[in-house]
Design a protein around this motif. Sequence first.
Motif, PDB file in Angstrom:
ATOM      1  N   SER A  21       0.846  -1.196   0.000  1.00 26.25           N
ATOM      2  CA  SER A  21       0.000   0.000   0.000  1.00 26.25           C
ATOM      3  C   SER A  21       0.877   1.240   0.000  1.00 26.25           C
ATOM      4  N   CYS A  22       0.381   2.262  -0.637  1.00 22.49           N
ATOM      5  CA  CYS A  22       1.058   3.558  -0.659  1.00 22.49           C
ATOM      6  C   CYS A  22       0.020   4.589  -0.233  1.00 22.49           C
ATOM      7  N   ALA A  23       0.163   5.060   0.992  1.00 18.18           N
ATOM      8  CA  ALA A  23      -0.782   6.027   1.532  1.00 18.18           C
ATOM      9  C   ALA A  23      -0.188   7.426   1.445  1.00 18.18           C
ATOM     10  N   ALA A  24      -1.045   8.386   1.163  1.00 21.98           N
ATOM     11  CA  ALA A  24      -0.568   9.748   0.960  1.00 21.98           C
ATOM     12  C   ALA A  24      -1.181  10.713   1.957  1.00 21.98           C
ATOM     13  N   SER A  25      -0.400  11.733   2.279  1.00 17.76           N
ATOM     14  CA  SER A  25      -0.905  12.862   3.056  1.00 17.76           C
ATOM     15  C   SER A  25      -0.384  14.135   2.404  1.00 17.76           C
ATOM     16  N   GLY A  26      -1.045  15.248   2.682  1.00 17.26           N
ATOM     17  CA  GLY A  26      -0.688  16.474   1.983  1.00 17.26           C
ATOM     18  C   GLY A  26      -1.520  16.576   0.731  1.00 17.26           C
ATOM     19  N   ARG A  27      -0.914  16.706  -0.411  1.00 18.29           N
ATOM     20  CA  ARG A  27      -1.631  16.762  -1.680  1.00 18.29           C
ATOM     21  C   ARG A  27      -2.310  15.418  -1.937  1.00 18.29           C
ATOM     22  N   THR A  28      -3.524  15.461  -2.457  1.00 20.77           N
ATOM     23  CA  THR A  28      -4.226  14.222  -2.710  1.00 20.77           C
ATOM     24  C   THR A  28      -3.589  13.452  -3.866  1.00 20.77           C
ATOM     25  N   LEU A  29      -3.531  12.122  -3.735  1.00 23.11           N
ATOM     26  CA  LEU A  29      -2.962  11.281  -4.783  1.00 23.11           C
ATOM     27  C   LEU A  29      -3.782  11.340  -6.056  1.00 23.11           C
ATOM     28  N   SER A  30      -5.066  11.641  -5.909  1.00 26.27           N
ATOM     29  CA  SER A  30      -5.934  11.623  -7.077  1.00 26.27           C
ATOM     30  C   SER A  30      -5.624  12.748  -8.058  1.00 26.27           C
ATOM     31  N   SER A  31      -4.702  13.631  -7.694  1.00 23.94           N
ATOM     32  CA  SER A  31      -4.338  14.737  -8.583  1.00 23.94           C
ATOM     33  C   SER A  31      -3.415  14.304  -9.707  1.00 23.94           C
ATOM     34  N   GLY A  32      -2.871  13.079  -9.631  1.00 23.64           N
ATOM     35  CA  GLY A  32      -1.937  12.680 -10.672  1.00 23.64           C
ATOM     36  C   GLY A  32      -1.701  11.180 -10.711  1.00 23.64           C
ATOM     37  N   ALA A  33      -0.779  10.783 -11.587  1.00 21.24           N
ATOM     38  CA  ALA A  33      -0.406   9.376 -11.728  1.00 21.24           C
ATOM     39  C   ALA A  33       0.506   8.947 -10.575  1.00 21.24           C
ATOM     40  N   VAL A  34       0.558   7.626 -10.355  1.00 25.75           N
ATOM     41  CA  VAL A  34       1.397   7.048  -9.308  1.00 25.75           C
ATOM     42  C   VAL A  34       2.141   5.859  -9.888  1.00 25.75           C
ATOM     43  N   GLY A  35       3.371   5.706  -9.474  1.00 31.41           N
ATOM     44  CA  GLY A  35       4.167   4.581  -9.943  1.00 31.41           C
ATOM     45  C   GLY A  35       4.789   3.818  -8.798  1.00 31.41           C
ATOM     46  N   TRP A  36       5.122   2.577  -9.081  1.00 27.52           N
ATOM     47  CA  TRP A  36       5.897   1.745  -8.158  1.00 27.52           C
ATOM     48  C   TRP A  36       7.236   1.424  -8.827  1.00 27.52           C
ATOM     49  N   PHE A  37       8.288   1.515  -8.056  1.00 32.98           N
ATOM     50  CA  PHE A  37       9.631   1.179  -8.490  1.00 32.98           C
ATOM     51  C   PHE A  37      10.248   0.257  -7.455  1.00 32.98           C
ATOM     52  N   ARG A  38      11.333  -0.391  -7.814  1.00 38.03           N
ATOM     53  CA  ARG A  38      12.018  -1.251  -6.847  1.00 38.03           C
ATOM     54  C   ARG A  38      13.525  -1.203  -7.067  1.00 38.03           C
ATOM     55  N   GLN A  39      14.236  -1.493  -6.001  1.00 39.17           N
ATOM     56  CA  GLN A  39      15.696  -1.516  -6.076  1.00 39.17           C
ATOM     57  C   GLN A  39      16.206  -2.720  -5.318  1.00 39.17           C
ATOM     58  N   ALA A  40      16.840  -3.618  -6.046  1.00 42.65           N
ATOM     59  CA  ALA A  40      17.444  -4.801  -5.456  1.00 42.65           C
ATOM     60  C   ALA A  40      18.873  -4.475  -5.040  1.00 42.65           C
ATOM     61  N   PRO A  41      19.429  -5.239  -4.116  1.00 46.54           N
ATOM     62  CA  PRO A  41      20.802  -4.984  -3.668  1.00 46.54           C
ATOM     63  C   PRO A  41      21.783  -4.995  -4.830  1.00 46.54           C
TER      64      PRO A  41
END
Length: 124
Positions: A21-41
């Motif tokens: 889950s990615c929860a937001a505070s401040g500016r609403t998430l619905s104002s734009g796109a959202v992405g998921w990224f990852r970084q392995a060792p």
Amino acid sequence: QVQLVESGGGLVQAGGSLRLSCAASGRTLSSGAVGWFRQAPGKEREFVAAISRNGFIRTYADSVKGRFTISRDNVKNTVYLEMNSLKAEDTAVYYCAARTSPVAGKSEDDYDDWGQGTQVTVSS
């Protein structure tokens, strides 16, 4: 600016599932796109999935297509990443990122705000 907090990571056996889950505070998430990224060792951060502002456009990295699903609940101001059939190579720190543009971008440079990340470890 929006503050993002990821949760739901953990240790899971190969073939298992997790929901991030990615929860937001401040500016609403619905104002734009959202992405998921990852970084392995030892590796660079890479794109995983993104969802457009209205949720109609979803895009995935080839490595997760068919196993991961991104979704959003604009009422709860939260974006999710459902991960199924997990593999050892999915082990990484997963980050969510937000932008004010409605377009689901695939580049890190597309995004303005980032969370601190949540660790996902898949044991084989």
